[in-house]
Design a protein around this motif. Structure first.
Motif, mmCIF file in Angstrom:
data_model
loop_
_atom_site.group_PDB
_atom_site.id
_atom_site.type_symbol
_atom_site.label_atom_id
_atom_site.label_comp_id
_atom_site.label_asym_id
_atom_site.label_seq_id
_atom_site.Cartn_x
_atom_site.Cartn_y
_atom_site.Cartn_z
ATOM 1 N N ARG A 6 80.324 -1.838 -65.275
ATOM 2 C CA ARG A 6 78.978 -1.581 -64.765
ATOM 3 C C ARG A 6 78.796 -0.091 -64.510
ATOM 4 O O ARG A 6 79.632 0.538 -63.868
ATOM 5 N N MET A 7 77.688 0.453 -65.024
ATOM 6 C CA MET A 7 77.253 1.806 -64.677
ATOM 7 C C MET A 7 76.048 1.639 -63.752
ATOM 8 O O MET A 7 75.112 0.901 -64.067
ATOM 9 N N ARG A 8 76.076 2.328 -62.610
ATOM 10 C CA ARG A 8 75.025 2.154 -61.619
ATOM 11 C C ARG A 8 74.462 3.504 -61.194
ATOM 12 O O ARG A 8 75.219 4.412 -60.816
ATOM 13 N N GLY A 9 73.145 3.657 -61.279
ATOM 14 C CA GLY A 9 72.461 4.837 -60.763
ATOM 15 C C GLY A 9 72.877 6.139 -61.423
ATOM 16 O O GLY A 9 72.926 7.180 -60.764
ATOM 17 N N ILE A 10 73.135 6.097 -62.731
ATOM 18 C CA ILE A 10 73.615 7.291 -63.435
ATOM 19 C C ILE A 10 72.478 8.306 -63.584
ATOM 20 O O ILE A 10 71.410 7.994 -64.119
ATOM 21 N N SER A 11 72.721 9.533 -63.135
ATOM 22 C CA SER A 11 71.750 10.625 -63.265
ATOM 23 C C SER A 11 72.452 11.860 -63.810
ATOM 24 O O SER A 11 73.577 12.171 -63.398
ATOM 25 N N VAL A 12 71.783 12.548 -64.747
ATOM 26 C CA VAL A 12 72.320 13.763 -65.369
ATOM 27 C C VAL A 12 71.162 14.726 -65.588
ATOM 28 O O VAL A 12 70.060 14.310 -65.975
ATOM 29 N N ALA A 13 71.403 16.020 -65.356
ATOM 30 C CA ALA A 13 70.403 17.052 -65.637
ATOM 31 C C ALA A 13 71.080 18.220 -66.334
ATOM 32 O O ALA A 13 72.237 18.550 -66.041
ATOM 33 N N PHE A 14 70.370 18.844 -67.286
ATOM 34 C CA PHE A 14 70.840 20.052 -67.952
ATOM 35 C C PHE A 14 69.931 21.210 -67.556
ATOM 36 O O PHE A 14 68.714 21.136 -67.748
ATOM 37 N N GLN A 15 70.536 22.256 -67.006
ATOM 38 C CA GLN A 15 69.781 23.431 -66.566
ATOM 39 C C GLN A 15 68.595 23.019 -65.687
ATOM 40 O O GLN A 15 67.491 23.551 -65.786
ATOM 41 N N GLY A 16 68.841 22.022 -64.829
ATOM 42 C CA GLY A 16 67.803 21.576 -63.916
ATOM 43 C C GLY A 16 66.816 20.599 -64.500
ATOM 44 O O GLY A 16 65.935 20.100 -63.788
ATOM 45 N N VAL A 17 66.922 20.293 -65.808
ATOM 46 C CA VAL A 17 65.998 19.359 -66.464
ATOM 47 C C VAL A 17 66.653 17.981 -66.524
ATOM 48 O O VAL A 17 67.687 17.812 -67.165
ATOM 49 N N PRO A 18 66.076 16.959 -65.855
ATOM 50 C CA PRO A 18 66.685 15.619 -65.870
ATOM 51 C C PRO A 18 66.664 15.012 -67.268
ATOM 52 O O PRO A 18 65.643 15.055 -67.952
ATOM 53 N N VAL A 19 67.794 14.453 -67.683
ATOM 54 C CA VAL A 19 67.836 13.702 -68.942
ATOM 55 C C VAL A 19 68.143 12.228 -68.689
ATOM 56 O O VAL A 19 67.834 11.379 -69.532
ATOM 57 N N LEU A 20 68.746 11.926 -67.554
ATOM 58 C CA LEU A 20 68.974 10.550 -67.115
ATOM 59 C C LEU A 20 68.648 10.466 -65.630
ATOM 60 O O LEU A 20 69.065 11.335 -64.851
ATOM 61 N N ALA A 38 75.114 11.941 -60.492
ATOM 62 C CA ALA A 38 75.056 10.882 -59.483
ATOM 63 C C ALA A 38 75.363 9.564 -60.169
ATOM 64 O O ALA A 38 75.263 9.436 -61.393
ATOM 65 N N GLY A 39 75.746 8.559 -59.368
ATOM 66 C CA GLY A 39 76.019 7.232 -59.903
ATOM 67 C C GLY A 39 77.489 6.896 -59.946
ATOM 68 O O GLY A 39 78.357 7.749 -59.710
ATOM 69 N N THR A 40 77.787 5.630 -60.237
ATOM 70 C CA THR A 40 79.160 5.137 -60.266
ATOM 71 C C THR A 40 79.410 4.335 -61.534
ATOM 72 O O THR A 40 78.482 3.808 -62.149
ATOM 73 N N VAL A 41 80.693 4.258 -61.895
ATOM 74 C CA VAL A 41 81.143 3.409 -62.997
ATOM 75 C C VAL A 41 82.195 2.464 -62.439
ATOM 76 O O VAL A 41 83.156 2.904 -61.807
ATOM 77 N N GLU A 42 81.994 1.159 -62.659
ATOM 78 C CA GLU A 42 82.947 0.157 -62.183
ATOM 79 C C GLU A 42 83.542 -0.596 -63.366
ATOM 80 O O GLU A 42 82.827 -0.965 -64.293
ATOM 81 N N ILE A 43 84.848 -0.811 -63.307
ATOM 82 C CA ILE A 43 85.541 -1.610 -64.315
ATOM 83 C C ILE A 43 86.289 -2.708 -63.594
ATOM 84 O O ILE A 43 87.099 -2.444 -62.686
ATOM 85 N N ASP A 44 86.003 -3.961 -63.940
ATOM 86 C CA ASP A 44 86.583 -5.119 -63.243
ATOM 87 C C ASP A 44 86.334 -5.034 -61.740
ATOM 88 O O ASP A 44 87.201 -5.398 -60.931
ATOM 89 N N GLY A 45 85.146 -4.533 -61.368
ATOM 90 C CA GLY A 45 84.779 -4.492 -59.956
ATOM 91 C C GLY A 45 85.335 -3.322 -59.180
ATOM 92 O O GLY A 45 85.010 -3.149 -58.000
ATOM 93 N N GLU A 46 86.156 -2.489 -59.832
ATOM 94 C CA GLU A 46 86.755 -1.341 -59.146
ATOM 95 C C GLU A 46 86.134 -0.048 -59.647
ATOM 96 O O GLU A 46 85.893 0.122 -60.843
ATOM 97 N N THR A 47 85.883 0.887 -58.732
ATOM 98 C CA THR A 47 85.289 2.169 -59.114
ATOM 99 C C THR A 47 86.249 2.949 -59.999
ATOM 100 O O THR A 47 87.436 3.090 -59.680
ATOM 101 N N ALA A 48 85.741 3.441 -61.117
ATOM 102 C CA ALA A 48 86.562 4.203 -62.064
ATOM 103 C C ALA A 48 86.165 5.677 -61.989
ATOM 104 O O ALA A 48 84.984 6.008 -61.933
ATOM 105 N N ARG A 49 87.161 6.528 -62.005
ATOM 106 C CA ARG A 49 86.903 7.969 -61.998
ATOM 107 C C ARG A 49 86.925 8.460 -63.446
ATOM 108 O O ARG A 49 87.994 8.575 -64.055
ATOM 109 N N ILE A 50 85.740 8.713 -63.996
ATOM 110 C CA ILE A 50 85.646 9.179 -65.390
ATOM 111 C C ILE A 50 84.981 10.547 -65.376
ATOM 112 O O ILE A 50 83.760 10.666 -65.242
ATOM 113 N N ARG A 51 85.807 11.579 -65.503
ATOM 114 C CA ARG A 51 85.318 12.956 -65.507
ATOM 115 C C ARG A 51 85.666 13.695 -66.785
ATOM 116 O O ARG A 51 85.331 14.865 -66.943
ATOM 117 N N SER A 52 86.356 13.009 -67.704
ATOM 118 C CA SER A 52 86.754 13.641 -68.957
ATOM 119 C C SER A 52 86.972 12.565 -70.006
ATOM 120 O O SER A 52 87.026 11.369 -69.688
#
Length: 503
Positions: free
Chosen positions: A2-16, A54-68
């Motif tokens: 599950r991906m929840r509340g994912i937000s991303v911006a480039f140079q201040g411009v929101p894309v997600l 912003a937002g979280t990624v969960e795998i099998d109900g556990e929060t996953a740290r995906i930074r790369s």
């Protein structure tokens, strides 16, 4: 996952903005949306290419740290992006196992490397591919399958396929879908990103629609017919294509006076046979033919991106020798080529710089555009082409494929050409961007520009063209004057006819 509340911006411009996505084992989950909706950005967050704000990624109900990318791979997530990142100088097996080669006491164990690569290919039904064969010897479609095999070496639980069919024909798509179905049967969760509606309905178990970087909803294919899907994607019914067709029918007239551009016997040995072509002001001439028919090759000669070794070009009544597209542009002959991977823009330059580049090249570097002229061009074309995000200082590489195409066309139209040569200007564009591009193309013709239009979408060629030049086996085999009785099937029948029938 599950991906929840994912937000991303480039140079201040929101894309997600606050996007959710849920994946289940053994399902193909398609992401739909127009170019710029955020599809590729979302899957790049999932694959660890982009960091989320912003937002979280969960795998099998556990929060996953995906930074790369490495984090994503450790979490069982693999991706096949539009740019495969394969090495054509290596073998198939070396590409499949790149970074995962079995090692022994003396380094890489090449026998085991090719054995594992062959086993991986066989699991996907690709046992006909010899792991020791050079990758460069394969077709683009086969190379894409090798990219899928490389992603599957680590036995991921989630596989992302970002526009995997954008350059494939029907048979190649069928083979790829056979591989996808095998993976689905093995319980892999597959994210499929595409703008081809028929393919989405053929392979999908679930569909999530994005619009303007936000999630509109999640649907089962049986609950959403194609018309509803399009309406949901764009927030309105798409009637633009019908309007363009009506506008072109109203505009059509027999050309009068001398041609603005005349190619007499223009050709290049081994590339395209000597070809005659006349272009009249206010006329759209479509070039139709199968891939490899010579469409692109002819366009490159007409726009001086390739040198001809036969024939003569006459522009506005004067014989001309073009040495480069820049020289052609000085005589108001502008070319948008399908060559390259950036949609006709310079990826590292800003939207503003891309818009001004052809105009400044035409003016000459000793006569820089004034600040007022620059602002006028940028404001006018950003608005009239609905380029999103509407940030002139954003680097072009951050634009979606459709917005890159719109930007490239806008930059050429800013030079006020009298001849416009467009090779696949809608390639990779969603329906809304396609409508916008065709509308500007039709408007340019209405204003007296002579347009050469190439597209793999035969319906679009028939929709907007006054005449259609048909090519086959790198030579012109005939011309068709457009009218009520002409359809895409007419063009296809002409291409399929043998030489004796044509004679």
């Amino acid at each position: 996952m599950r991906m929840r509340g994912i937000s991303v911006a480039f140079q201040g411009v929101p894309v997600l903005t606050d996007v959710d996505l849920t994946l289940y084992p053994g399902e193909v989950h398609s992401l739909m949306g127009e170019n710029g909706a955020g599809k590729s950005s979302l899957v790049k967050v999932l694959a660890g290419v982009y960091a989320r704000d912003a937002g979280t990624v969960e795998i099998d109900g556990e929060t996953a740290r995906i930074r790369s990318v490495a984090d994503a791979q450790r979490a069982g997530i693999a991706a096949v992006h539009q740019d495969l990142g394969l090495c054509p100088n290596l073998t198939i097996g070396e590409n499949v196992m790149l970074g995962n080669e079995p090692r022994g006491r003396w380094g890489i164990d090449w026998r085991r490397t090719h054995a594992v690569a062959s086993a991986t290919l066989a699991e996907l039904g690709l046992e006909d591919l010899d792991s020791r064969r050079p990758l460069s010897s394969l077709s683009p479609a086969a190379q894409r399958l090798v990219g899928v095999a490389r992603a599957m070496v680590a036995q991921p639980r989630v596989l992302v396929l970002d526009e995997p069919t954008s350059s494939l024909d029907v048979g190649e798509v069928a083979k790829l879908f056979g591989v996808v179905r095998r993976l689905r049967e093995k319980g892999v969760a597959i994210v499929f990103v595409s703008h081809f509606l028929d393919q989405v309905y053929a392979i999908s178990d679930r569909i999530t629609i994005l619009r303007d970087g936000r999630r509109v909803g999640e649907y089962l294919p049986d609950d959403l017919d194609p018309a509803e899907l399009i309406s949901t994607m764009f927030g309105k019914d798409i009637v633009g294509l019908q309007a363009i067709s009506s506008q072109r029918k109203a505009h059509r007239r027999e050309p009068t006076g001398p041609p603005v551009y005349r190619a007499a016997g223009v050709g290049r040995r081994g590339t395209i046979a000597p070809t005659n072509l006349e272009l009249y002001p206010g006329e759209i001439v479509g070039l139709a033919g199968l891939r490899g028919s010579g469409r692109t090759e002819l366009a490159l000669l007409l726009g001086a991106a390739e040198s001809r070794d036969s024939g003569q070009i006459v522009v506005a009544g004067r014989s001309t020798t073009f040495s480069s597209p820049r020289v052609a542009l000085r005589q108001r002959v502008a070319l948008l080529s399908d060559e390259g991977h950036d949609g006709g823009v310079v990826a590292e330059l800003t939207v503003r710089e891309n818009l001004l580049l052809p105009l400044q090249a035409l003016r000459g570097w000793t006569r820089p555009l004034s600040r007022h002229e620059q602002q006028s061009v940028v404001t006018t074309y950003l608005e009239s082409f609905s380029i999103t995000p509407p940030d002139p200082d954003l680097k072009a590489k951050f634009l979606s494929g459709g917005n890159k195409r719109k930007l490239a066309l806008a930059a050429l139209l800013a030079t006020r050409p009298r001849v416009l040569i467009l090779d696949e200007p809608t390639m990779g564009a969603d329906v809304a961007s396609r409508v916008e591009i065709l509308r500007h193309l039709a408007q340019a013709a209405t204003e007296g520009v002579a347009v050469v239009f190439i597209s793999s979408e035969l319906e679009d060629v028939v929709r907007v063209s006054d005449r259609i030049v048909v090519l086959k086996d790198r030579r012109k085999i005939g011309e068709l004057s457009n009218g009520p009785a002409l359809s895409a099937d007419t063009v296809i029948e002409m291409i399929a006819a043998d030489g004796r029938e044509l004679d």
